[in-house]
Design a protein around this motif. Structure first.
Motif, short mmCIF file in Angstrom:
data_model
loop_
_atom_site.label_atom_id
_atom_site.label_comp_id
_atom_site.label_asym_id
_atom_site.label_seq_id
_atom_site.Cartn_x
_atom_site.Cartn_y
_atom_site.Cartn_z
N PHE C 42 44.08 34.49 45.95
CA PHE C 42 43.98 33.50 47.04
C PHE C 42 42.76 32.61 46.90
O PHE C 42 42.64 31.61 47.58
N LEU C 43 41.82 32.96 46.02
CA LEU C 43 40.66 32.10 45.81
C LEU C 43 41.07 30.83 45.06
O LEU C 43 42.05 30.84 44.32
N PRO C 44 40.34 29.74 45.25
CA PRO C 44 40.76 28.47 44.65
C PRO C 44 40.50 28.38 43.15
O PRO C 44 40.66 27.33 42.57
N MET C 45 40.07 29.47 42.52
CA MET C 45 39.89 29.39 41.06
C MET C 45 40.28 30.71 40.43
O MET C 45 40.39 31.73 41.10
N ALA C 46 40.51 30.66 39.12
CA ALA C 46 40.83 31.88 38.40
C ALA C 46 39.57 32.73 38.32
O ALA C 46 38.48 32.23 38.08
N THR C 47 39.71 34.04 38.55
CA THR C 47 38.54 34.91 38.56
C THR C 47 38.81 36.16 37.74
O THR C 47 39.95 36.58 37.58
N THR C 48 37.73 36.75 37.23
CA THR C 48 37.82 38.07 36.62
C THR C 48 37.40 39.08 37.68
O THR C 48 36.94 38.72 38.75
N ARG C 49 37.54 40.37 37.34
CA ARG C 49 37.11 41.42 38.26
C ARG C 49 35.65 41.24 38.65
O ARG C 49 35.28 41.39 39.81
N GLY C 50 34.83 40.96 37.64
CA GLY C 50 33.40 40.82 37.90
C GLY C 50 33.12 39.69 38.87
O GLY C 50 32.29 39.82 39.76
N ASP C 51 33.83 38.55 38.70
CA ASP C 51 33.65 37.43 39.62
C ASP C 51 33.98 37.86 41.04
O ASP C 51 33.26 37.55 41.98
N ALA C 78 29.60 46.80 60.50
CA ALA C 78 29.49 45.75 59.49
C ALA C 78 29.79 46.31 58.11
O ALA C 78 30.47 45.67 57.30
N LEU C 79 29.29 47.52 57.86
CA LEU C 79 29.53 48.15 56.57
C LEU C 79 31.03 48.38 56.36
O LEU C 79 31.57 48.07 55.29
N ALA C 80 31.71 48.87 57.42
CA ALA C 80 33.14 49.12 57.32
C ALA C 80 33.90 47.82 57.03
O ALA C 80 34.76 47.76 56.14
N ILE C 81 33.56 46.77 57.78
CA ILE C 81 34.22 45.48 57.56
C ILE C 81 33.97 45.01 56.13
O ILE C 81 34.89 44.54 55.43
N SER C 82 32.72 45.16 55.66
CA SER C 82 32.36 44.70 54.32
C SER C 82 33.16 45.43 53.26
O SER C 82 33.64 44.81 52.30
N VAL C 83 33.28 46.74 53.42
CA VAL C 83 34.02 47.52 52.42
C VAL C 83 35.48 47.06 52.39
O VAL C 83 36.05 46.83 51.31
N ALA C 84 36.06 46.87 53.60
CA ALA C 84 37.45 46.40 53.65
C ALA C 84 37.58 45.04 52.99
O ALA C 84 38.49 44.79 52.19
N TYR C 85 36.61 44.15 53.28
CA TYR C 85 36.63 42.81 52.71
C TYR C 85 36.49 42.87 51.18
O TYR C 85 37.20 42.18 50.44
N LEU C 86 35.57 43.72 50.73
CA LEU C 86 35.32 43.85 49.29
C LEU C 86 36.59 44.34 48.57
O LEU C 86 36.97 43.79 47.53
N LEU C 87 37.24 45.34 49.17
CA LEU C 87 38.45 45.87 48.54
C LEU C 87 39.55 44.81 48.53
O LEU C 87 40.25 44.63 47.52
N ALA C 88 39.70 44.07 49.65
CA ALA C 88 40.71 43.01 49.70
C ALA C 88 40.42 41.96 48.64
O ALA C 88 41.33 41.46 47.96
N MET C 89 39.14 41.63 48.48
CA MET C 89 38.76 40.62 47.49
C MET C 89 39.10 41.09 46.08
O MET C 89 39.64 40.34 45.27
N MET C 90 38.81 42.37 45.80
CA MET C 90 39.09 42.90 44.47
C MET C 90 40.60 42.91 44.19
O MET C 90 41.03 42.64 43.08
N ARG C 91 41.37 43.23 45.23
CA ARG C 91 42.81 43.38 45.03
C ARG C 91 43.54 42.03 44.98
O ARG C 91 44.34 41.78 44.09
N TRP C 92 43.27 41.16 45.98
CA TRP C 92 44.07 39.93 46.11
C TRP C 92 43.31 38.64 45.81
O TRP C 92 43.87 37.57 45.87
N GLY C 93 41.97 38.73 45.59
CA GLY C 93 41.14 37.51 45.47
C GLY C 93 41.44 36.70 44.24
O GLY C 93 42.08 37.15 43.32
#
Lengths: 294, 267, 93
Positions: C42-51, C78-93
């Motif tokens: 869903f990000l506007p550019m191609a990304t690798t896992r590291g990105d 905040a930590l819980a939200i961040s972890v959820a966000y981080l996982l979502a980013m890794m999976r669908w970003g």
């Protein structure tokens, strides 16, 4: 051209990594450690958790300084990048004019930053400074030590004077790398000067312009010495940019904890903007458009 | 006709750029009482006293020597480590290459004010305080990333067939790099040398924090004129004029490389 | 070499940096075992896992700052939200 895959290239990068990592990572960790403690002196410290972050984030003077900083850096980029490119385009491609303009352009870059502020104090003085006398001679009331707007004009003017040459030098070096064949082709096609700029020169300068925009963003966002020497952040707080406020906090009040928390937030803001610029500028004109899903 | 117009614009701009520098030169040739006393477009009672003071007072001229020593060390160190690294970034894909590249850039992004304290502590731990090496090493933090960035651009402009041909001809990597590749990017090395020189030369905060007497840089010596009876503007201006000279020489030497330009590829 | 007392370590910051170091090591090992490639989410550019990890971590930092600045609630949220966000980013970003 696809690059060669070879993880042994890491050995070539290792010296850079080691040299920079020691100076970069250990101080960064230490500042993070400071930011969660109240430090009274060597060995005397108490863990306070996120108290400093809460204090700094709720500090209205910091919000004001951040807004000023964003306006300042925005203005600086909007003026310096087009001006620098225009100067580079106007510079001769060969002959003695090249050496003369290169050397003259580089001079402001070579003066230590505190000296720049000091020279501008006199330069802008309405009684004994060249520009101050000139402006007053034109009948414009101009008084940068007391009028906030005048102080802003002065600081931005000094910044533009100081750093536009950097943009110009980078842009010029980028322009000179374009093979003559491109221009000959453009001439045969009867391309206008604007079309030549838009479709040949600008795309070829993209690499250097990424460097120029990022360097100018980072350095103007962290600017300290020149405006501090020139205005001391005044009149009032009107030219108190982030770094000036940070130093007031760190040195003036000797609050290491809050100053460290401030530094981390500051760093994160610079990091965010730089990352967005870096990503965006890399993609402009490469055909990799947003929404272009593969 | 159009070209002439842009040339006129360039000349006007260069004159405007020179005005503050002319004013500094003007101030440096006048006594302090003269400068604060009245406005003068050119020195009416020119004096070389300010320059004489700098060239005869050891604490002044040693500041220049210190600055030149650590700036040269920094230039050498930055180029030596940045050259192979830039080659790696321009020629190879490797694990974490892009992230490494961006991480290098982040080192220019931290506000120095608070970072100076742990820096001082770290360098004390290694006994480096008040040495030229300490300042040179600290300045690599912002100069090495820049050097890698600029050099990578130049190197990407060199076709890879050259590397391939050399390896087929039996060149070892070090021999190829030094005898074939480096001469090809002379221009890039010149430009990089100028930028690393410039940023190290004008940096004040690190240089001042990490030195006390033996390696005190010229920019820090200048701040001392503040504490005396007010500010000695003339002396400061003279010192400012002299700080321009070494850099002007550097850019004079690299001007032809600058004019050749650099083919920055994809960063 | 003298003592490292000047680094002013605390347990929470030590845990924080060790976690970051472990994540980076883990990502490196993962990349070696099964190399990932650039892709579009869903990000506007191609990304690798590291990105995506970097974008996730930087975003998490700002989630924490926003939480501290705007609410008085516990930071664990905040930590819980961040972890959820981080996982979502890794999976669908």
């Amino acid at each position: 051209m696809e690059k060669w895959h070879d993880n042994r290239a890491w050995f070539l990068v290792l010296p850079v990594f080691l040299m920079v990592a020691i100076s970069a990572i250990i101080p960064l960790m230490t500042v993070v450690n400071y930011s969660v403690q109240d430090i009274f002196g060597p060995g005397q410290r108490v863990f306070v958790g996120i108290e400093w972050f809460r204090e700094v984030l709720g500090d209205s003077r910091l919000h004001d300084a951040l807004i000023r900083q964003l306006i300042f850096s925005g203005l600086v980029l909007l003026i310096e990048i087009p001006l620098g490119v225009a100067i580079a385009l106007a510079m001769p491609a060969r002959g003695w004019g090249v050496s003369v303009s290169l050397v003259l352009l580089a001079l402001p870059l070579l003066i230590p930053w505190n000296v720049i502020g000091t020279i501008w104090i006199i330069f802008m003085r309405p009684d004994i400074g060249l520009l101050g006398v000139l402006i007053n001679g034109l009948g414009i009331p101009f008084d940068h030590p007391t009028a906030p707007l005048d102080a802003w004009v002065t600081v931005v003017l000094m910044e533009v004077w100081h750093w536009t040459p950097l943009v110009a030098l980078l842009a010029y070096a980028g322009l000179r790398a374009i093979p003559d064949a491109y221009f000959q082709a453009a001439r045969i096609d009867g391309a206008s000067a604007w079309a030549t700029f838009r479709y040949i020169q600008l795309p070829k300068m993209r690499g250097v312009l990424v460097i120029a925009v990022l360097l100018r963003f980072m350095d103007s966002f962290l600017i300290y010495a020149e405006p501090f020497v020139l205005t001391g952040g005044g009149p009032g707080n009107s030219t108190t940019f982030l770094s000036i406020y940070l130093v007031k906090l760190a040195v003036g009040q000797f609050d290491l904890g809050p100053a460290a928390a401030f530094s981390i937030i500051y760093f994160l803001i610079v990091l965010l903007f730089s990352f967005v610029f870096y990503q965006a500028l890399q993609r402009i004109g490469t055909g990799d458009k947003p929404g272009d899903r593969r | 006709m159009r070209i002439r117009k842009s040339t006129v614009g360039l000349i006007v701009y260069l004159i405007v750029v020179m005005l503050p520098i002319y004013w500094m030169l003007n101030m440096s040739l006048r006594s302090n009482a003269d400068i604060t006393g009245f406005f003068a477009l050119y020195p009416t009672r020119p004096t070389l006293d300010n320059y004489i003071k700098i060239f005869t007072d050891e604490s002044w001229y040693s500041g220049y020597i210190n600055s030149i020593i650590y700036v040269s060390m920094n230039m050498t160190m930055s180029l030596l480590v940045a050259l192979p690294a830039a080659y790696a970034f321009s020629r190879f894909r490797f694990l974490g290459d892009k992230h490494m590249f961006f991480w290098l850039l982040t080192n220019r992004m931290a506000p120095p004010a608070v970072f100076l304290l742990p820096f001082f502590q770290l360098y004390s731990t290694f006994g480096l305080i008040d040495t030229h090496f300490a300042v040179a090493l600290a300045h690599t933090l912002f100069n090495v990333p820049l050097a890698v960035w600029i050099l990578e651009g130049f190197m990407s402009g060199v076709p890879r067939e050259i590397d391939e041909t050399a390896y087929i001809d039996g060149y070892s990597f070090p021999r190829f790099f030094i005898t074939v590749f480096l001469p090809l990017i002379r221009a890039g090395i010149g430009v990089t040398a100028f930028f690393t020189f410039m940023f190290s030369w004008v940096e004040l905060l690190f240089a001042r924090t990490l030195t006390t007497t033996a390696a005190k840089p010229i920019a820090a010596v200048m701040t001392r004129t503040v504490s005396a009876s007010g500010l000695d503007w003339g002396l400061l201006a003279a010192a400012g004029v002299l700080t321009i000279v070494p850099g002007a020489l550097v850019i004079w030497f690299v001007r032809n490389h600058m004019a050749k330009g650099f083919a920055l590829g994809r960063v | 070499m003298g003592s490292l007392e000047w680094m002013a370590w605390t347990l929470p910051t030590a845990i924080f940096f060790v976690t970051i170091a472990l994540i980076l090591t883990g990502m490196t090992v993962w990349q070696i075992i099964s190399p990932g490639t650039e892709r579009r989410g869903f990000l506007p550019m191609a990304t690798t896992r590291g990105d995506r990890l970097f974008i996730g971590l930087l975003g998490s930092a700002f989630i924490h700052l926003g939480w501290i600045g705007l609410t008085d609630l516990s930071l664990w949220w905040a930590l819980a939200i961040s972890v959820a966000y981080l996982l979502a980013m890794m999976r669908w970003g």
